[in-house]
Design an enzyme around this catalytic site. Structure first.
Site, PDB file in Angstrom:
ATOM      1  N   ASP A 265      21.883  -5.905  -5.090  1.00 19.99           N
ATOM      2  CA  ASP A 265      20.776  -5.055  -4.645  1.00 19.99           C
ATOM      3  C   ASP A 265      20.101  -5.618  -3.389  1.00 19.99           C
ATOM      4  O   ASP A 265      18.948  -5.274  -3.100  1.00 19.99           O
ATOM      5  CB  ASP A 265      19.722  -4.932  -5.758  1.00 19.99           C
ATOM      6  CG  ASP A 265      19.877  -3.619  -6.517  1.00 19.99           C
ATOM      7  OD1 ASP A 265      20.816  -2.862  -6.203  1.00 19.99           O
ATOM      8  OD2 ASP A 265      19.075  -3.357  -7.433  1.00 19.99           O
ATOM      9  N   ASP A 324      22.379 -13.936 -14.834  1.00 19.50           N
ATOM     10  CA  ASP A 324      21.591 -13.879 -13.609  1.00 19.50           C
ATOM     11  C   ASP A 324      22.280 -14.703 -12.529  1.00 19.50           C
ATOM     12  O   ASP A 324      23.170 -15.513 -12.804  1.00 19.50           O
ATOM     13  CB  ASP A 324      20.179 -14.403 -13.856  1.00 19.50           C
ATOM     14  CG  ASP A 324      19.303 -13.351 -14.536  1.00 19.50           C
ATOM     15  OD1 ASP A 324      19.736 -12.185 -14.619  1.00 19.50           O
ATOM     16  OD2 ASP A 324      18.195 -13.693 -14.990  1.00 19.50           O
ATOM     17  N   ASP A 326      21.546 -17.262 -10.786  1.00 20.08           N
ATOM     18  CA  ASP A 326      21.475 -18.728 -10.758  1.00 20.08           C
ATOM     19  C   ASP A 326      22.124 -19.365 -11.981  1.00 20.08           C
ATOM     20  O   ASP A 326      22.016 -20.582 -12.160  1.00 20.08           O
ATOM     21  CB  ASP A 326      20.021 -19.180 -10.656  1.00 20.08           C
ATOM     22  CG  ASP A 326      19.188 -18.712 -11.849  1.00 20.08           C
ATOM     23  OD1 ASP A 326      19.333 -17.536 -12.225  1.00 20.08           O
ATOM     24  OD2 ASP A 326      18.400 -19.504 -12.387  1.00 20.08           O
ATOM     25  N   ASP A 418      14.895  -6.626 -20.659  1.00 23.04           N
ATOM     26  CA  ASP A 418      15.672  -7.340 -21.669  1.00 23.04           C
ATOM     27  C   ASP A 418      14.997  -7.281 -23.039  1.00 23.04           C
ATOM     28  O   ASP A 418      15.640  -7.046 -24.058  1.00 23.04           O
ATOM     29  CB  ASP A 418      15.898  -8.788 -21.229  1.00 23.04           C
ATOM     30  CG  ASP A 418      14.631  -9.428 -20.674  1.00 23.04           C
ATOM     31  OD1 ASP A 418      13.553  -8.813 -20.780  1.00 23.04           O
ATOM     32  OD2 ASP A 418      14.711 -10.543 -20.133  1.00 23.04           O
TER      33      ASP A 418
END
Length: 688
Positions: A265, A324, A326, A418
């Site tokens: 994105d 994610d 990281d 989430d």
């Protein structure tokens, strides 16, 4: 070499001492009884010992003077160190004040309330100082006894209003917060007992099958390896995109049974180019990986995931693993999680534990590690074992795609998509499993600004969700016990009451009781109970026990951010829908980087040099990497809410000093200093 002893001098000295001693003894004997004569003969060895003792005494005097000089030198160095530190602190504060004054800001309502309390505290302190120096603390004036001047009349009137009207209201609020504090402490204690029970009994989820490591896939049944979709949503993740993509691509899973979606994105064209080039590199090595970019970025992460799940090919897959940008899953991540789904058709989610590559980077990351260690080791493990439900952490988990579709898919109505999908799946009857032994590496925010924004999102979102799904919980088909757990424990106690009493009790009520001494907080509420709760929180991370006092003070400091976020989420204020991607620095553990490099090297040897590594492509990538390294970092800043509260607490500590309240004074002093340090952004990453 030591000097040889002078025996001639010693012999003369011994004779003189013997003669003098004999004369003294003879004279005393004559006075008592002249019939007896006593002679004391001193040996040469004893004389030498006496001489050595005298010499040692002279040496001890010289050594003592040197010891004092050494101590004075150390004191001077300590004073110089403290002075330099204080000067550096003043310079840093001046620099950040000058920098922040150039930024236009609008005062929030919350900050205006804090500013009002600060002005009120300063005025009350000035008033109390006047009364103290006039001796009114020892003999308070009363209107019945008569007053001499207008100042005494005002103070007497203030004492009457304080005792009859203000103190009872404050004491009532304090009692409510004390009860909430005790309830929350009992909840913590119950969670810790549940964790001890799990550890003592050795309880853990059991999979019906287990994959062999480094096995040949050709000799195994393809049905044993279900179709898995791996999704990595990211947005302007310049620092971490390579390591997250590489970690997903080297998963020990048949390539034809896995598809990796890079859901980008990013609105930075350079970052898009870098990520697309990285995806092409892995495609040319035979990895099933695709790059997706949305032109219209709506719904943030939830919108990105919903868009990816709408693809036609998703129906061919049974499970989806989400990471994610990281996160760096180990190569055996899928082999360690997928087997738990076999034979459990009502299992929706397998969540793994986070491990942090930078948990010892600075004091801020150490304190975060304490909090998250308790969250995973205690909260999620206990809830996962006893009630098969906990909040999905948004990453490092594997979902059954059928469960996602059954509960309505990803929704962007809150900033905690989430938790939203986990609650809806729980209300639909799906179960969750938490694996404490399977860890996924990731990063902790190293700057206070990034951590503050992350915590604001994590504490405003649950209140948005609670407001939206409260009716759905009441009308759901789950048992009454699960409804009560969701409403009272999951939402109210741990998401609303915790930040409410933490901020109200220690940042508002406690300072006010110094100015309204008729309302009191027991010393065990200020000292003992917070200490016990901090010990419970730090038990899953025993190596962090030296940081228990900073942890306690910092948690009270963070209550400002959490309380503000909770209020904004509960009452739909503007900042509650703010979504800011947490800043990452791209740190990796050495072992994982070595593993990824080895896999990349083997792929290069097998498949040759990919086309994206042409000279022109390399030049373009190098140019972008230089831009990445020389990118401008944001500087440290001031946080006015924390600074305002630090002055309120320090003002209250001065007032408590006038009343000789020991424990309250020390707590207010150190808590005020902690707020000051955080307000000056001296905790976490320091950007020069």
């Amino acid at each position: 070499m030591s000097r040889p002893p002078n025996y001639e001098f010693q012999e003369w000295w011994n004779k003189q001492r013997a003669k003098d001693h004999a004369d003294d003894h003879f004279s005393s004997s004559n006075s008592d009884d002249t019939r007896f004569l006593t002679v004391n003969i001193q040996s040469t060895d004893s004389a030498r010992a006496a001489a050595a003792a005298g010499k040692d005494r002279s040496r001890s005097a010289r050594q003592l003077s040197w010891i004092y000089l050494l101590k004075l030198n150390r004191i001077a160095h300590s004073l110089a160190f403290v002075t330099n530190g204080f000067i550096t602190l003043i310079r840093t504060a001046n620099r950040r004040i000058a920098t922040s004054s150039d930024r236009p800001r609008s005062d929030s309502k919350f900050y205006k309330i804090i500013k009002f309390f600060l002005i009120l505290s300063v005025c009350l302190l000035f008033f109390e100082l006047v009364a103290y120096f006039r001796g009114w603390h020892f003999s308070p004036p009363t209107l019945e006894a008569g007053v001499e001047d207008s100042v005494e009349y005002i103070y007497a009137k203030w004492l009457e209003i304080r005792a009859n009207y203000l103190a009872p209201l404050l004491q009532c609020l304090a009692n409510v917060c004390i009860v909430l504090f005790l309830i929350q402490s009992v909840d913590r204690f119950g969670l810790v007992l549940g964790c001890f029970y799990i550890k003592i009994r050795g309880l853990k989820p059991v999979a019906e099958m287990e994959y062999q490591q480094d096995a040949e896939y050709e000799s195994m049944n393809p049905d044993d390896f279900p179709m898995v979709l791996v999704q990595i949503p990211m947005c302007n993740e310049r620092e971490v995109y390579q390591q997250s993509i590489a970690a997903a691509c080297v998963q020990d899973w048949p390539r034809e049974r896995m598809l990796i979606q890079i859901l980008d994105d990013s609105d930075d064209a350079d970052v898009q180019f870098l990520i697309r080039a990285e995806v092409q590199k892995w495609q040319q090595r035979g990895v099933h990986i695709i790059y997706r970019h949305r032109l219209i970025r709506t719904g943030y992460k939830a919108g990105n995931l919903r868009s990816a799940m709408s693809c036609d090919y998703v129906k061919d897959y049974e499970f989806v693993a989400i990471f994610d940008a990281d996160f760096q899953p180990a190569p055996d991540f899928l082999k360690s999680t997928i087997p738990y789904f076999k034979g459990k058709e009502d299992l929706a989610l397998v969540q793994t534990r986070w491990a942090f590559v930078n948990k010892e980077e600075n004091l801020l990351t150490r304190l975060q590690n304490i909090n998250l260690a308790f969250h995973f080791e205690v909260e999620q493990q206990v809830n996962g074992w006893f009630i098969n439900f906990f909040g999905f952490n948004g990453t490092a988990g594997v979902w059954r795609i059928k469960a996602l579709e059954d509960c309505g898919g990803w929704l962007d109505r809150t900033t905690v998509e989430d938790m939203d999908i986990a609650v809806r799946a729980h209300l639909c009857g799906w179960k969750f499993i938490y694996l404490n032994d399977v860890k996924c590496l990731c990063e902790l925010p190293e700057s206070y600004e990034a951590y503050k924004k992350q915590q604001h999102r994590w504490h405003s979102g649950p209140m948005q969700l609670f407001r939206l799904c409260f009716v759905d919980i009441l009308h759901s088909k789950v048992s009454l016990a699960k409804k009560a757990n969701l409403i009272f424990l999951f939402f109210l106690l741990r998401k609303l009451i915790l930040p409410f009493y933490s901020f109200t009790l220690f940042c508002i009520i406690l300072p006010l009781t110094m100015f309204l001494p008729e309302a009191q907080l027991p010393f065990w509420i200020v000292c003992y109970i917070p200490g016990i709760v901090s010990i419970l929180n730090i038990l899953p991370c025993p190596q962090s026990f030296p940081f228990i006092v900073p942890y306690l003070l910092f948690e009270n400091t963070m209550s400002v951010t959490k309380f503000n976020a909770m209020i904004s989420g509960l009452f739909q204020l503007g900042s509650s829908y703010e979504w800011i991607v947490t800043k990452k620095l791209g740190r990796s553990s050495e072992a994982d980087l070595v593993a990824i490099v080895e896999n990349e090297s083997s792929a290069l040897l097998e498949g040759g040099v990919p086309k994206s590594s042409s000279e022109s492509g390399l030049a373009e990538l190098n140019k972008l990497e230089i831009t990445k390294k020389s990118g401008r970092k944001k500087g440290n800043r001031l946080y006015r809410k924390e600074l305002g509260l630090s002055f309120i607490l320090l003002t209250a500590s001065v007032r408590s000093l006038l009343s000789a309240q020991g424990i309250h004074f020390y707590f207010l002093l150190f808590q005020g200093i902690t707020f000051l340090v955080v307000g000056l952004d001296l905790i976490g990453e320091q950007v020069s």
